[in-house]
Scaffold this motif. Structure first.
Motif, PDB file in Angstrom:
ATOM      1  N   UNK A   1       0.887  -1.276   0.050  1.00  0.00           N
ATOM      2  CA  UNK A   1       0.139   0.007  -0.109  1.00  0.00           C
ATOM      3  C   UNK A   1       0.991   1.209  -0.072  1.00  0.00           C
ATOM      4  N   UNK A   2       0.156   2.446   0.313  1.00  0.00           N
ATOM      5  CA  UNK A   2       0.922   3.769   0.103  1.00  0.00           C
ATOM      6  C   UNK A   2       2.049   3.842   0.927  1.00  0.00           C
ATOM      7  N   UNK A   3       2.868   4.702   0.751  1.00  0.00           N
ATOM      8  CA  UNK A   3       4.028   5.408   1.601  1.00  0.00           C
ATOM      9  C   UNK A   3       4.000   6.972   1.468  1.00  0.00           C
ATOM     10  N   UNK A   4       4.470   7.433   2.589  1.00  0.00           N
ATOM     11  CA  UNK A   4       4.266   8.837   2.667  1.00  0.00           C
ATOM     12  C   UNK A   4       5.562   9.239   3.422  1.00  0.00           C
ATOM     13  N   UNK A   5       6.371  10.210   2.732  1.00  0.00           N
ATOM     14  CA  UNK A   5       7.618  10.717   3.351  1.00  0.00           C
ATOM     15  C   UNK A   5       7.577  12.139   3.794  1.00  0.00           C
ATOM     16  N   UNK A   6       8.513  12.419   4.636  1.00  0.00           N
ATOM     17  CA  UNK A   6       8.488  13.842   5.165  1.00  0.00           C
ATOM     18  C   UNK A   6       9.842  14.437   4.171  1.00  0.00           C
ATOM     19  N   UNK A   7       9.969  15.861   4.308  1.00  0.00           N
ATOM     20  CA  UNK A   7      10.883  16.413   3.288  1.00  0.00           C
ATOM     21  C   UNK A   7      12.371  15.600   3.285  1.00  0.00           C
ATOM     22  N   UNK A   8      12.794  15.254   4.368  1.00  0.00           N
ATOM     23  CA  UNK A   8      14.333  14.594   4.558  1.00  0.00           C
ATOM     24  C   UNK A   8      14.244  13.362   3.464  1.00  0.00           C
ATOM     25  N   UNK A   9      13.294  12.508   2.954  1.00  0.00           N
ATOM     26  CA  UNK A   9      13.541  11.687   1.795  1.00  0.00           C
ATOM     27  C   UNK A   9      13.843  12.256   0.461  1.00  0.00           C
ATOM     28  N   UNK A  10      13.613  13.672   0.377  1.00  0.00           N
ATOM     29  CA  UNK A  10      13.901  14.004  -0.962  1.00  0.00           C
ATOM     30  C   UNK A  10      15.312  14.367  -1.338  1.00  0.00           C
ATOM     31  N   UNK A  11      16.122  13.221  -1.873  1.00  0.00           N
ATOM     32  CA  UNK A  11      17.502  13.151  -2.183  1.00  0.00           C
ATOM     33  C   UNK A  11      17.644  12.317  -3.426  1.00  0.00           C
ATOM     34  N   UNK A  12      18.876  12.555  -3.905  1.00  0.00           N
ATOM     35  CA  UNK A  12      18.906  11.611  -5.178  1.00  0.00           C
ATOM     36  C   UNK A  12      18.991  10.023  -4.716  1.00  0.00           C
ATOM     37  N   UNK A  13      19.647   9.881  -3.465  1.00  0.00           N
ATOM     38  CA  UNK A  13      19.595   8.372  -2.952  1.00  0.00           C
ATOM     39  C   UNK A  13      18.221   7.752  -3.041  1.00  0.00           C
ATOM     40  N   UNK A  14      17.313   8.520  -2.768  1.00  0.00           N
ATOM     41  CA  UNK A  14      16.121   7.725  -2.511  1.00  0.00           C
ATOM     42  C   UNK A  14      15.209   7.149  -3.720  1.00  0.00           C
ATOM     43  N   UNK A  15      15.917   7.879  -4.856  1.00  0.00           N
ATOM     44  CA  UNK A  15      15.389   7.302  -6.189  1.00  0.00           C
ATOM     45  C   UNK A  15      16.551   6.475  -6.755  1.00  0.00           C
ATOM     46  N   UNK A  16      17.506   6.347  -6.296  1.00  0.00           N
ATOM     47  CA  UNK A  16      18.768   5.300  -6.662  1.00  0.00           C
ATOM     48  C   UNK A  16      18.416   3.923  -6.543  1.00  0.00           C
ATOM     49  N   UNK A  17      18.984   3.201  -7.722  1.00  0.00           N
ATOM     50  CA  UNK A  17      19.308   1.844  -7.628  1.00  0.00           C
ATOM     51  C   UNK A  17      17.798   0.945  -7.052  1.00  0.00           C
ATOM     52  N   UNK A  18      17.841   0.028  -6.249  1.00  0.00           N
ATOM     53  CA  UNK A  18      16.873  -0.536  -5.786  1.00  0.00           C
ATOM     54  C   UNK A  18      15.755  -0.002  -4.996  1.00  0.00           C
ATOM     55  N   UNK A  19      16.186   1.190  -4.359  1.00  0.00           N
ATOM     56  CA  UNK A  19      15.278   1.896  -3.741  1.00  0.00           C
ATOM     57  C   UNK A  19      14.087   2.305  -4.604  1.00  0.00           C
ATOM     58  N   UNK A  20      14.335   2.586  -6.116  1.00  0.00           N
ATOM     59  CA  UNK A  20      13.278   3.126  -6.835  1.00  0.00           C
ATOM     60  C   UNK A  20      12.165   2.409  -6.866  1.00  0.00           C
ATOM     61  N   UNK A  21      12.007   1.194  -7.154  1.00  0.00           N
ATOM     62  CA  UNK A  21      10.847   0.206  -7.081  1.00  0.00           C
ATOM     63  C   UNK A  21      10.193   0.385  -5.732  1.00  0.00           C
TER      64      UNK A  21
END
Length: 401
Positions: A265-285
């Motif tokens: 189901x859904x995930x919700x992040x606070x502003x600290x998630x918004x960095x290149x690392x969060x959308x990199x590699x295995x994190x992206x899926x």
């Protein structure tokens, strides 16, 4: 819970702040000089600012982005210099890498004040490094703008008279998360939150904002640890969505741990998630289609932007893209920090530390990352109407409200 926020216009107060800024700047210029305690640093035709940043260690995912933004803005301001009294001063920026270690940040702050004679300090992406730096700044009566996120950085105000912060307040983020959840009919929420002052502020704000909708929460262990056990405790409560209140790189690791526990189901992040690392590699899926609350500046620029703040933001983003290839990631708080210090020195017509402090606490302005409304009774952070809701789509954060 509060009513849905999706689609709601939140810019009215922001527009009022921008319109009022010129009036308050003029009023601040007439402030009584007797209200400016603190030592005057040695004479110079420079405005000297010290920055202790997390360029290595766990905080580097955000610290490196802040250094990039800071260098661009300092270069921009130095093209003409900062008018301070009858001088046009260049900004002398002194950079230090604290390695994400609080004790190193404190040592660097001490050296920047004592040996380098800085007129102001900034830094501390992590709450813990900021907390150590502010002790030095308050004792030595040097204005300090924290780049960290924890409401306790600027309270109690009587003990934080020289301290300011720029990141959004936890209660404003939590309120937007509650609105988002209500608007998406997400009735049961779980929370994974980081340790330390940052996570404690987040979970306290979420408990207040979510009330009975919060069905489970668990604290994440230290960065680099296994997050599976904490994730399992929250997933077992069968929430409709899980809020992850942590900074990268922990956000991506926590998302993977949650998905690994068969949570779809859904995930919700606070502003600290918004960095290149969060959308990199295995994190992206793991984070695809996740929501995040973040300053609206993440959306970039529009050709219809016409205010001075809009034009400054457009110029900053253009320079950032020219230098680094793309503009994305953590809001450029460091850019706003140096502009705020420069504005305070300009309005106070002095680089005296006490006068810079006095003029900082009367600043109402719109920066690159968002809007700020400092007052003698309030030293941070960013105004709530600077925030927006984003969603991961492909490999980008797309604004949806």
């Amino acid at each position: 819970m509060a009513k849905p926020a999706i689609g709601r216009t939140q810019m009215t107060r922001r527009g009022v702040l921008v319109a009022a800024a010129g009036t308050l700047f003029t009023a601040a210029c007439g402030a009584d000089e007797s209200n400016s305690p603190g030592p005057t640093t040695r004479g110079s035709e420079e405005l000297i600012i010290g920055a202790s940043l997390e360029l290595t260690g766990p905080g580097a995912a955000h610290g490196v982005l802040q250094e990039r933004a800071l260098r661009i803005t300092v270069d921009t301001l130095n093209e003409e210099g900062v008018p301070v009294g009858n001088l046009r001063r260049r900004i002398k920026m002194i950079y230090r890498d604290n390695g994400s270690r609080p004790e190193t940040a404190a040592q660097q702050a001490t050296e920047l004040v004592g040996k380098e004679g800085v007129h102001a300090l900034m830094g501390g992406i992590m709450a813990e490094t900021s907390l150590e730096m502010l002790k030095v700044a308050q004792t030595e009566q040097v204005p300090f703008i924290s780049l960290g996120s924890a409401d306790g950085l600027v309270t109690p105000l009587a003990q934080r008279t020289y301290i300011y912060k720029l990141q959004p307040n936890a209660e404003d983020i939590a309120r937007m998360m509650a609105d988002l959840a209500s608007g998406q009919n997400l009735r049961k929420l779980g929370v994974l939150y980081s340790g330390g002052a940052y996570g404690k502020a987040g979970i306290a704000a979420l408990r207040k904002a979510l009330g009975g909708a919060l069905v489970a929460d668990a604290q994440l262990p230290a960065t680099g640890s296994n997050f599976n056990a904490a994730a399992q405790r929250v997933v077992d409560a069968k929430p409709d969505a899980i809020i992850i209140w942590a900074q990268a790189p922990d956000t991506g690791a926590a998302a993977q741990a949650v998905r690994g526990r068969s949570f779809g189901d859904q995930l919700i992040f606070d502003p600290g998630a918004v960095a290149d690392d969060t959308l990199a590699g295995d994190n992206l899926n793991a984070v695809d289609k996740a929501y995040a609350i973040h300053p609206a500046s993440l959306a970039g620029m529009s050709l219809t932007d016409t205010t001075m703040a809009d034009l400054d933001r457009r110029d900053f983003i253009y320079r950032y893209i020219q230098k680094h290839g793309a503009f994305r990631g953590f809001a450029p708080y460091s850019s706003d920090a140096v502009r705020l210090i420069a504005n305070a020195a300009r309005l106070g017509r002095s680089v005296d530390r006490g006068r810079v402090r006095v003029y900082l606490e009367n600043l109402i302005t719109e920066g690159i990352a968002g809007s700020y409304d400092f007052q003698p009774i309030k030293h941070g952070g960013m105004t709530a109407d600077s925030l927006a809701v984003f969603q991961v789509n492909g490999s980008a954060w797309i604004r949806i409200s």
